[in-house]
Motif scaffolding. Structure first.
Motif, PDB file in Angstrom:
ATOM      1  N   LEU A  31       0.825  -1.207   0.000  1.00  0.00           N
ATOM      2  CA  LEU A  31       0.000   0.000   0.000  1.00  0.00           C
ATOM      3  C   LEU A  31       0.861   1.259   0.000  1.00  0.00           C
ATOM      4  N   GLU A  32       1.933   1.262   0.790  1.00  0.00           N
ATOM      5  CA  GLU A  32       2.807   2.437   0.846  1.00  0.00           C
ATOM      6  C   GLU A  32       3.431   2.730  -0.520  1.00  0.00           C
ATOM      7  N   LEU A  33       3.836   1.685  -1.238  1.00  0.00           N
ATOM      8  CA  LEU A  33       4.384   1.886  -2.583  1.00  0.00           C
ATOM      9  C   LEU A  33       3.345   2.515  -3.505  1.00  0.00           C
ATOM     10  N   LEU A  34       2.115   2.057  -3.384  1.00  0.00           N
ATOM     11  CA  LEU A  34       1.032   2.599  -4.200  1.00  0.00           C
ATOM     12  C   LEU A  34       0.809   4.078  -3.880  1.00  0.00           C
ATOM     13  N   PHE A  35       0.799   4.413  -2.579  1.00  0.00           N
ATOM     14  CA  PHE A  35       0.634   5.820  -2.177  1.00  0.00           C
ATOM     15  C   PHE A  35       1.754   6.677  -2.765  1.00  0.00           C
ATOM     16  N   GLN A  36       2.997   6.198  -2.616  1.00  0.00           N
ATOM     17  CA  GLN A  36       4.148   6.975  -3.064  1.00  0.00           C
ATOM     18  C   GLN A  36       4.124   7.182  -4.577  1.00  0.00           C
ATOM     19  N   ALA A  37       3.748   6.132  -5.309  1.00  0.00           N
ATOM     20  CA  ALA A  37       3.701   6.256  -6.768  1.00  0.00           C
ATOM     21  C   ALA A  37       2.706   7.338  -7.182  1.00  0.00           C
ATOM     22  N   ARG A  38       1.543   7.340  -6.560  1.00  0.00           N
ATOM     23  CA  ARG A  38       0.533   8.352  -6.904  1.00  0.00           C
ATOM     24  C   ARG A  38       0.994   9.747  -6.500  1.00  0.00           C
ATOM     25  N   THR A  39       1.548   9.864  -5.293  1.00  0.00           N
ATOM     26  CA  THR A  39       1.992  11.167  -4.797  1.00  0.00           C
ATOM     27  C   THR A  39       3.045  11.784  -5.705  1.00  0.00           C
ATOM     28  N   ARG A  74      -7.469   3.567  -8.148  1.00  0.00           N
ATOM     29  CA  ARG A  74      -8.442   3.213  -7.115  1.00  0.00           C
ATOM     30  C   ARG A  74      -8.808   1.735  -7.176  1.00  0.00           C
ATOM     31  N   GLN A  75      -8.748   1.149  -8.361  1.00  0.00           N
ATOM     32  CA  GLN A  75      -8.987  -0.291  -8.458  1.00  0.00           C
ATOM     33  C   GLN A  75      -7.893  -1.070  -7.724  1.00  0.00           C
ATOM     34  N   LEU A  76      -6.637  -0.684  -7.959  1.00  0.00           N
ATOM     35  CA  LEU A  76      -5.528  -1.336  -7.261  1.00  0.00           C
ATOM     36  C   LEU A  76      -5.616  -1.091  -5.762  1.00  0.00           C
ATOM     37  N   LEU A  77      -5.917   0.141  -5.386  1.00  0.00           N
ATOM     38  CA  LEU A  77      -6.008   0.496  -3.976  1.00  0.00           C
ATOM     39  C   LEU A  77      -7.109  -0.307  -3.285  1.00  0.00           C
ATOM     40  N   SER A  78      -8.264  -0.421  -3.925  1.00  0.00           N
ATOM     41  CA  SER A  78      -9.367  -1.187  -3.359  1.00  0.00           C
ATOM     42  C   SER A  78      -8.972  -2.643  -3.146  1.00  0.00           C
ATOM     43  N   ALA A  79      -8.285  -3.224  -4.135  1.00  0.00           N
ATOM     44  CA  ALA A  79      -7.870  -4.629  -4.025  1.00  0.00           C
ATOM     45  C   ALA A  79      -6.859  -4.820  -2.901  1.00  0.00           C
ATOM     46  N   ARG A  80      -5.874  -3.900  -2.786  1.00  0.00           N
ATOM     47  CA  ARG A  80      -4.857  -4.035  -1.734  1.00  0.00           C
ATOM     48  C   ARG A  80      -5.487  -3.876  -0.348  1.00  0.00           C
ATOM     49  N   LEU A  81      -6.410  -2.917  -0.190  1.00  0.00           N
ATOM     50  CA  LEU A  81      -7.073  -2.721   1.102  1.00  0.00           C
ATOM     51  C   LEU A  81      -7.892  -3.953   1.479  1.00  0.00           C
ATOM     52  N   ALA A  82      -8.619  -4.505   0.508  1.00  0.00           N
ATOM     53  CA  ALA A  82      -9.444  -5.684   0.784  1.00  0.00           C
ATOM     54  C   ALA A  82      -8.577  -6.870   1.189  1.00  0.00           C
ATOM     55  N   THR A 123      -1.733   3.275   7.795  1.00  0.00           N
ATOM     56  CA  THR A 123      -1.743   2.922   6.380  1.00  0.00           C
ATOM     57  C   THR A 123      -3.166   2.715   5.872  1.00  0.00           C
ATOM     58  N   MET A 124      -3.989   2.023   6.656  1.00  0.00           N
ATOM     59  CA  MET A 124      -5.369   1.786   6.235  1.00  0.00           C
ATOM     60  C   MET A 124      -6.151   3.100   6.179  1.00  0.00           C
ATOM     61  N   ARG A 125      -5.901   3.992   7.134  1.00  0.00           N
ATOM     62  CA  ARG A 125      -6.619   5.274   7.147  1.00  0.00           C
ATOM     63  C   ARG A 125      -6.297   6.090   5.893  1.00  0.00           C
ATOM     64  N   VAL A 126      -5.013   6.170   5.550  1.00  0.00           N
ATOM     65  CA  VAL A 126      -4.622   6.897   4.337  1.00  0.00           C
ATOM     66  C   VAL A 126      -5.246   6.239   3.109  1.00  0.00           C
ATOM     67  N   GLY A 127      -5.238   4.904   3.085  1.00  0.00           N
ATOM     68  CA  GLY A 127      -5.800   4.188   1.946  1.00  0.00           C
ATOM     69  C   GLY A 127      -7.276   4.475   1.750  1.00  0.00           C
ATOM     70  N   TYR A 128      -8.047   4.441   2.827  1.00  0.00           N
ATOM     71  CA  TYR A 128      -9.486   4.702   2.696  1.00  0.00           C
ATOM     72  C   TYR A 128      -9.761   6.168   2.359  1.00  0.00           C
ATOM     73  N   GLN A 129      -8.934   7.080   2.869  1.00  0.00           N
ATOM     74  CA  GLN A 129      -9.101   8.488   2.499  1.00  0.00           C
ATOM     75  C   GLN A 129      -8.910   8.678   0.996  1.00  0.00           C
ATOM     76  N   LEU A 130      -7.873   8.050   0.445  1.00  0.00           N
ATOM     77  CA  LEU A 130      -7.618   8.166  -0.992  1.00  0.00           C
ATOM     78  C   LEU A 130      -8.706   7.475  -1.807  1.00  0.00           C
ATOM     79  N   LEU A 131      -9.190   6.348  -1.312  1.00  0.00           N
ATOM     80  CA  LEU A 131     -10.201   5.592  -2.046  1.00  0.00           C
ATOM     81  C   LEU A 131     -11.522   6.347  -2.121  1.00  0.00           C
ATOM     82  N   LEU A 132     -11.875   7.037  -1.037  1.00  0.00           N
ATOM     83  CA  LEU A 132     -13.198   7.661  -0.943  1.00  0.00           C
ATOM     84  C   LEU A 132     -13.182   9.151  -1.257  1.00  0.00           C
ATOM     85  N   THR A 133     -12.035   9.661  -1.705  1.00  0.00           N
ATOM     86  CA  THR A 133     -11.945  11.068  -2.097  1.00  0.00           C
ATOM     87  C   THR A 133     -12.012  11.159  -3.613  1.00  0.00           C
ATOM     88  N   ALA A 134     -12.973  11.877  -4.107  1.00  0.00           N
ATOM     89  CA  ALA A 134     -13.161  11.972  -5.566  1.00  0.00           C
ATOM     90  C   ALA A 134     -12.008  12.739  -6.202  1.00  0.00           C
TER      91      ALA A 134
END
Length: 333
Positions: free
Chosen positions: A267-275, A287-295, A322-333
Motif C-alpha cells: 500500500l505504501e508503494l502505491l501511495f508513493q507512486a501516486r503522490t 483506485r482499483q488497485l487500492l481497493s484490491a490491496r485494502l481488501a 496505512t489503512m486510514r490513508v488508503g481509505y481516504q484516498l479511495l473515498l476522495t473523488a
C-alpha cells in the motif's frame, strides 16, 4: 504474470551498437569511472561465495570492480579472499559483521565507485560475458533504465531446472507498464521481474540505497522499491539468455508478521507512486488497485488476528495509519 509483449508499453529490445564494447571488454570511448561496473557480492558464508567470486573475476568486461561484503561475525570469508586480494587489484573486501543481507548490500553500495551496479548474491554463477552483454544496452540507448537477464534456477546438484525465461525473445518494456505490474501486488511476478541478481542498474537510478523509493525505505518489498526508483520512466530491457544461475532453495512460507509487513508496504508503494506523479492508465486504475490491496490486507488481518495479536501488536499503529490513508484516498473523488 509478466507484461504482455503485445501491449502498447512493450517494444522490441534495442540492439547494442556494433561498437558497444571494446576488444578488452571495456566500454568503448568511456574513460574513468563513467563505464566502471561495480559487482556487489553480499556474503556471510565462504562456501557458496567461492563460485560467485570466481565467476565475477572471470568477467570478460575488464572495467569492473568487485566488492565482497562479509557479514559473518568472525570474518569467515576473508581466508577465501586473501589469495585473490593479492592477485586482483579490482577486488575489495568489506567486513560488515552482523549486518542483515539488505544492510550488507547497502554497505557494499556505499563503497562502490562504478556508474553501473550489478548484484551477485553468494551462490550465483555469472556467465563470463554477463556484464559485456548487458552493459551496451545502457551505453547505446540512453532511454534504457534497467537491463535484466534470465537467472537460470538450478537444482541442489547443479542441474538446470526445466524453467523457461519470462520472455522467449529480447524485448523492452516501457517503464510505466512495468511499474503498473510491480504496483499490482503480485509478489511472484515482481520477484521474477526485479530480482537484483538478474539486473544491471545505473548507480544514479538506485538513489540513496537499495530498498528506497522516493526516500522511504522498504524491507519486504525492497526489490520492488529499488526497481521502481531505477526505472524513473525509462525502459526495462529483458534478455532471455541465462547470464546468471543460482541454486534454488526450498520455499519457506512467510510468517503472519512478514505477510502483514508485505501488505503494508504494498500500500505504501502505491501511495508513493501516486503522490510522485505515476500515471495510472486508465486513471481509475489507481483506485482499483487500492481497493484490491485494502481488501486483501483487511481480509488477512481478520483471518489471522490471533497470530497477529501475539506477534504483531507493535505494528498496530502502522497498520491503522496505512489503512486510514488508503481509505481516504479511495473515498476522495
Amino acid at each position: 504474470g509478466p507484461p504482455d509483449p503485445a501491449s502498447p508499453g512493450t517494444v522490441h529490445a534495442p540492439r547494442p551498437g556494433p561498437h558497444g564494447t571494446a576488444h578488452d571488454g571495456g566500454a568503448s570511448g568511456v574513460r574513468g569511472n563513467a563505464g566502471l561496473v561495480s559487482i556487489l557480492i553480499p556474503a556471510d558464508d565462504p562456501l557458496p561465495l567461492e563460485t560467485t567470486l570466481l565467476s565475477a573475476l572471470a568477467q570478460t568486461h575488464a572495467h569492473c570492480e568487485i566488492i565482497v561484503g562479509d557479514s559473518s561475525l568472525n570474518g569467515a570469508c576473508l581466508a577465501l579472499l586473501k589469495p585473490h586480494l593479492k592477485a586482483h587489484r579490482r577486488l575489495r573486501y568489506a567486513p560488515a559483521p552482523g549486518l542483515s543481507p539488505l544492510a550488507n548490500l547497502n554497505h557494499c553500495l556505499a563503497l562502490a565507485l562504478g556508474a553501473y551496479i550489478a548484484v551477485a548474491p553468494a551462490g550465483d554463477t555469472l556467465a563470463p560475458d554477463k556484464i559485456a552483454v548487458m552493459l551496451p544496452y545502457f551505453l547505446d540507448h540512453p532511454q534504457v533504465s534497467l537491463v535484466a537477464c534470465w537467472r537460470q534456477p538450478r537444482a541442489p546438484d547443479g542441474q538446470a531446472l526445466p524453467v523457461a525465461p519470462l520472455f522467449a525473445n529480447e524485448i523492452a518494456v516501457g517503464g510505466g507498464s512495468l511499474a503498473d505490474l510491480l504496483l499490482n501486488g503480485d509478489s511472484s511476478a515482481a520477484a521474477a521481474v526485479c530480482a537484483p541478481g538478474a539486473l544491471l542498474y545505473k548507480r544514479a537510478g538506485i538513489g540513496p540505497a537499495f530498498g528506497h523509493y522516493h526516500d522511504r525505505p522498504y524491507l519486504d518489498r525492497a526489490d520492488v522499491a529499488t526497481a521502481l526508483a531505477a526505472l524513473a520512466g525509462g525502459d526495462y530491457v529483458y534478455l532471455p539468455r541465462p547470464l546468471s544461475s543460482y541454486r534454488a532453495a526450498p520455499a519457506t512460507p512467510p510468517t503472519p508478521l512478514a505477510q502483514l509487513e508485505a501488505g503494508i508496504e504494498a500500500l505504501e508503494l502505491l501511495f508513493q507512486a501516486r503522490t510522485h506523479g505515476h500515471r495510472f492508465e486508465p486513471p481509475e486504475r489507481f483506485r482499483q488497485l487500492l481497493s484490491a490491496r485494502l481488501a486483501e490486507l483487511n481480509t488477512f488481518v481478520v483471518t489471522h488476528y490471533v497470530q497477529l495479536a501475539a506477534d504483531a501488536a507493535h505494528r498496530v499503529d502502522a497498520l491503522q495509519r496505512t489503512m486510514r490513508v488508503g481509505y481516504q484516498l479511495l473515498l476522495t473523488a
